[in-house]
Design an enzyme around this catalytic site. Structure first.
Site, short mmCIF file in Angstrom:
data_model
loop_
_atom_site.label_atom_id
_atom_site.label_comp_id
_atom_site.label_asym_id
_atom_site.label_seq_id
_atom_site.Cartn_x
_atom_site.Cartn_y
_atom_site.Cartn_z
N ASP A 8 0.85 -1.18 0.00
CA ASP A 8 0.00 0.00 0.00
C ASP A 8 0.89 1.24 0.00
OD1 ASP A 8 -2.16 1.67 0.12
OD2 ASP A 8 -2.75 1.14 2.17
N ASP A 102 -3.05 2.38 -6.13
CA ASP A 102 -1.90 2.46 -5.23
C ASP A 102 -1.78 1.31 -4.23
OD1 ASP A 102 -4.11 3.16 -3.75
OD2 ASP A 102 -3.14 4.79 -2.68
N GLU A 103 -2.49 0.21 -4.46
CA GLU A 103 -2.35 -0.93 -3.55
C GLU A 103 -2.68 -2.23 -4.27
OE1 GLU A 103 -5.22 -1.49 -0.36
OE2 GLU A 103 -6.52 0.03 -1.27
#
Length: 354
Positions: A8, A102-103
């Protein structure tokens, strides 16, 4: 025994802005419009200390943090950095399941580097991300997706937290119920009212009790509180809906304004449907009023919506049933779900990305 990593990125959008503009480093910034009707898309950790979070209004954010600096978003830049990060993940395993820009989850039980330690893989990935992008990421490592996701949130920012197999049950038992991934504020409040404040409290409840109070989701809670989560890391997650929405600088009240705004939203939705190749039968209209009260209305058609005239016709029909003129509208949104493949019966003009 599986080895799962959850990666993350830390304050992704805001961190990119601070990286690309040294004058913003160490300052409280928010990505989004600082206007009266703006919404925060992301906040730096310096801003989060004051209670600034994504999805709150810019006006509220400014009150919480008077020295907050607003920065316009640059989605194409964020996507480009995301692609660089995902390429690093794929160097280790093809079992990469992106959850957002983003993860992602990684299953490294068997990996391309033949590394035995998932912890060492996570540490190496963090180092490579920083070398490539000058951004930090937090990692969680454990035996399933629930525990890995929980672990990555445990030591932010720039953290690496490992929940070993022999520690899993004890870790979940001591975990505050609001820290359970998937338990939101409303559910946490309900659990508190039922006397549940930790994993150990939840674990004492029977499956029948869980189903009675939480329905089908009760089975999920029953399993994860026992550190059980059989969900596989799925590199080909199925998109469930395509949608778009718009928050207006000034409340809409006149019927002409509402219809015009919806028309432009329909155009954008059609563009997104064509780009993703996703066509569905259920059309949903979302309306948020000036007092933040919200309504949604849906309509399911006998065939997929794959052309603009069909989309426009049925969006107008849903809108016409609501009698919105005179009410102050802050936001309109439109989405399509219940996907089916286009069988070629209806002509669709495809968009090609060069």
């Amino acid at each position: 025994m599986r080895k799962i990593i959850h990666m993350d990125m830390d304050a992704f959008y805001a961190s990119i802005e601070q990286r690309d503009n040294p004058e913003l480093e160490g300052k409280a910034i928010a990505v989004g419009k600082g206007s009266e009707r703006g919404v925060v898309a992301a906040a730096s950790y310096e801003a989060r200390k004051y209670g600034v979070r994504s999805a709150i209004s810019s006006r509220v954010a400014q009150k919480k943090c008077p020295h907050l600096i607003f920065v316009p978003g640059r989605m194409e830049t964020y996507k480009a950095v995301s692609r660089e990060i995902m390429e690093i993940f794929l160097d280790y395993t093809d079992l990469v399941e992106p959850l957002s820009i983003d993860e992602a989850f990684l299953d490294v039980t068997e990996n391309k580097k033949n590394m035995q330690s998932a912890t060492l893989i996570a540490r190496e990935i963090k180092e490579r991300i920083y070398e490539k992008t000058q951004l930090t990421a937090s990692a969680g490592v454990s035996i399933n997706k629930f525990l890995a996701k929980t672990a990555s949130d445990y030591d932010k920012p720039d953290g690496l937290y490992v929940i070993r197999p022999e520690e899993a049950v004890g870790f979940v038992e001591q975990l505050p119920i609001e820290k359970f991934h998937g338990v939101g504020r409303v559910t946490a409040d309900k659990m508190h009212r039922l006397g549940i404040r930790s994993g150990s409290d939840l674990k004492r409840k029977s499956l029948a009790w869980m189903h009675r109070h939480f329905g089908k989701t009760g089975l999920h809670y029953y399993n994860i509180v026992r550190a059980e989560d059989k969900r596989a890391v799925n590199p080909e997650r199925i998109r469930k809906s395509v949608g778009t929405e718009r928050t207006f600088e000034k409340d809409l009240q006149e019927n002409f304004e509402i219809i015009t705004a919806l028309y432009h939203i329909e155009k954008e939705l059609m563009r997104r449907m064509k780009k993703s190749g996703s066509y569905g039968r259920t059309l949903t209209l979302k309306v948020k009023f000036h007092d933040f009260k919200q309504i949604t209305r849906s309509k399911t058609l006998p065939r997929i919506i794959d052309d603009f005239s069909t989309l426009h016709k049925h969006a107008k029909e849903i809108l016409g049933q609501l009698e919105l003129e005179g009410r102050k509208i802050r936001l309109l949104g439109l989405s399509v779900s219940q996907f089916e493949k286009n069988d070629g019966t209806h002509a669709v003009q495809l968009e090609l990305d060069f």
